[in-house]
Design a protein around this motif. Sequence first.
Motif, short mmCIF file in Angstrom:
data_model
loop_
_atom_site.label_atom_id
_atom_site.label_comp_id
_atom_site.label_asym_id
_atom_site.label_seq_id
_atom_site.Cartn_x
_atom_site.Cartn_y
_atom_site.Cartn_z
N GLY A 62 9.29 -12.95 2.14
CA GLY A 62 8.04 -12.34 1.70
C GLY A 62 6.84 -13.22 2.00
N LEU A 63 6.99 -14.51 1.75
CA LEU A 63 5.91 -15.45 2.04
C LEU A 63 5.58 -15.45 3.53
N GLN A 64 6.62 -15.44 4.35
CA GLN A 64 6.42 -15.41 5.80
C GLN A 64 5.72 -14.11 6.22
N ALA A 65 6.14 -13.00 5.65
CA ALA A 65 5.54 -11.72 6.01
C ALA A 65 4.05 -11.69 5.69
N GLY A 66 3.68 -12.23 4.53
CA GLY A 66 2.27 -12.24 4.15
C GLY A 66 1.42 -13.02 5.12
N ILE A 67 1.91 -14.17 5.56
CA ILE A 67 1.19 -14.97 6.55
C ILE A 67 1.06 -14.18 7.86
N GLN A 68 2.16 -13.60 8.30
CA GLN A 68 2.14 -12.86 9.57
C GLN A 68 1.16 -11.69 9.52
N ILE A 69 1.17 -10.95 8.41
CA ILE A 69 0.29 -9.78 8.28
C ILE A 69 -1.17 -10.22 8.32
N ALA A 300 -8.47 -4.12 -2.81
CA ALA A 300 -7.97 -5.22 -1.97
C ALA A 300 -6.45 -5.18 -1.88
N VAL A 301 -5.81 -4.89 -2.99
CA VAL A 301 -4.35 -4.84 -3.02
C VAL A 301 -3.85 -3.62 -2.26
N GLU A 302 -4.54 -2.49 -2.41
CA GLU A 302 -4.12 -1.28 -1.70
C GLU A 302 -4.26 -1.47 -0.18
N HIS A 303 -5.27 -2.20 0.24
CA HIS A 303 -5.43 -2.50 1.67
C HIS A 303 -4.25 -3.31 2.18
N TRP A 304 -3.86 -4.34 1.42
CA TRP A 304 -2.69 -5.14 1.81
C TRP A 304 -1.44 -4.27 1.84
N ARG A 305 -1.27 -3.40 0.83
CA ARG A 305 -0.07 -2.56 0.77
C ARG A 305 0.05 -1.69 2.02
N GLU A 306 -1.08 -1.16 2.45
CA GLU A 306 -1.06 -0.31 3.64
C GLU A 306 -0.61 -1.11 4.86
N LEU A 307 -1.15 -2.31 5.01
CA LEU A 307 -0.75 -3.17 6.13
C LEU A 307 0.72 -3.57 6.01
N ALA A 308 1.16 -3.88 4.80
CA ALA A 308 2.54 -4.31 4.58
C ALA A 308 3.52 -3.20 4.95
N LYS A 309 3.22 -1.97 4.56
CA LYS A 309 4.10 -0.85 4.87
C LYS A 309 4.20 -0.64 6.38
#
Length: 402
Positions: A62-69, A300-309
């Motif tokens: 998860g930590l890696q994914a956040g950096i990559q996104i 801000a969180v919803e923006h991240w969620r969209e990118l994460a999905k």
Amino acid sequence: MMRKPLLIAAAAVTALLAAACGNVSSSSGAGGGETPPGITADQITIGATLPITGTAAVSGQGLQAGIQIAVDEINANGGIGGRKVNAIILDHGFTPDRVVTNLRRLVSQEKVYAIVAPAGSQGLPGTWQFLAENKTPMWGPISPADPKQAEVYLLSATRAAQDSVAIDYFAKKGAKRLAVIKQDNDLGVSAKQALDAQMPKHPDMQVVADETTATGSTEVSSAVNKVVAAQPDAVLLAEDNTSTALILKQLRAQGFTGMVFADQGAGGTGGPSTVGPAGEAAEGFLGGMQADTVSTNNPAVEHWRELAKKSGKPQAESGFSLQTYSFVQAFAELVKRMGDDVSYANFQKTAEGLKSDPIKLGSIPDIECGPLPDGHTCARQAGIAKYTGGKWVVEQEFMAPI
């Protein structure tokens, strides 16, 4: 050992980055002396060491994914002041010695400008002297104790701070008997710090059991048996994800129905990393919030969620991902504020000025670093979420320990 060069970037910060600082010559710090390593006219290289494999692999992914996104987003929008971000991520497998080895490699061989969003609270303290010798900033490490050192900046509530907020919460809910299960590493040290700081403030509450488990071990039965025998009202866990899930299952199997809390790292707050393996035993489980992984009305969180999905990366929608995503965003904003002077002296000056002009992302508490000795703990608040009915809900908003 895994080496993953990632072109990283952030973009909910598009507005921040589009107007970011101008390009700097690779041979000059624009008034700040010689340009540090990892900086060229068109690239800035950062590094991180994470537990991508091993017992904490779920959190590490998860930590890696956040950096990559974040990296992909920043670079897609032109980078930071025209510089693309290159991130080198190494796997330490939740092994303290490899944390130290990886960090030395990032600084000495990969020549990174800064260490951004690393994890490994059990190993990072062993790098403090090395960082000082090289003057390399570490921006946003995940939950080690604050060394009160010029190079290190903590961007979210430490484990000790989260545990302190949990102890206050237990007291507010009327708990009189507290039990603790902690690992024999920095996680356990943080729990002890919280107990030493907060228990005197709650004279009606006493610690009735204080058990320790071995790092990396899945043998938790002895500790659980002793805790259940002590008949506590609440249990504070300072463990990794795997152990937390096992302990939850065993506590509930033995009939314990009281409150159980773990910090965001161990609780996997907002995602399934801990509650998934725990199954039905996770009902009512309390997890710390270093980032707002739970709300559904935070732009801000919803923006991240969209990118994460859209990313499809392992554990991309976990709280760990939001945390490192936010740290990279904050790093980009800090470098933007530095202007043309990318020297380490200006990095410290600009970061320590955040007390009067915080970085406000919305996804994590405001980042308001100040001067040493205490100012590099840049966020002191933590929230609490509860897992109930198959989903996480906010139980207590961000607040500092009493």
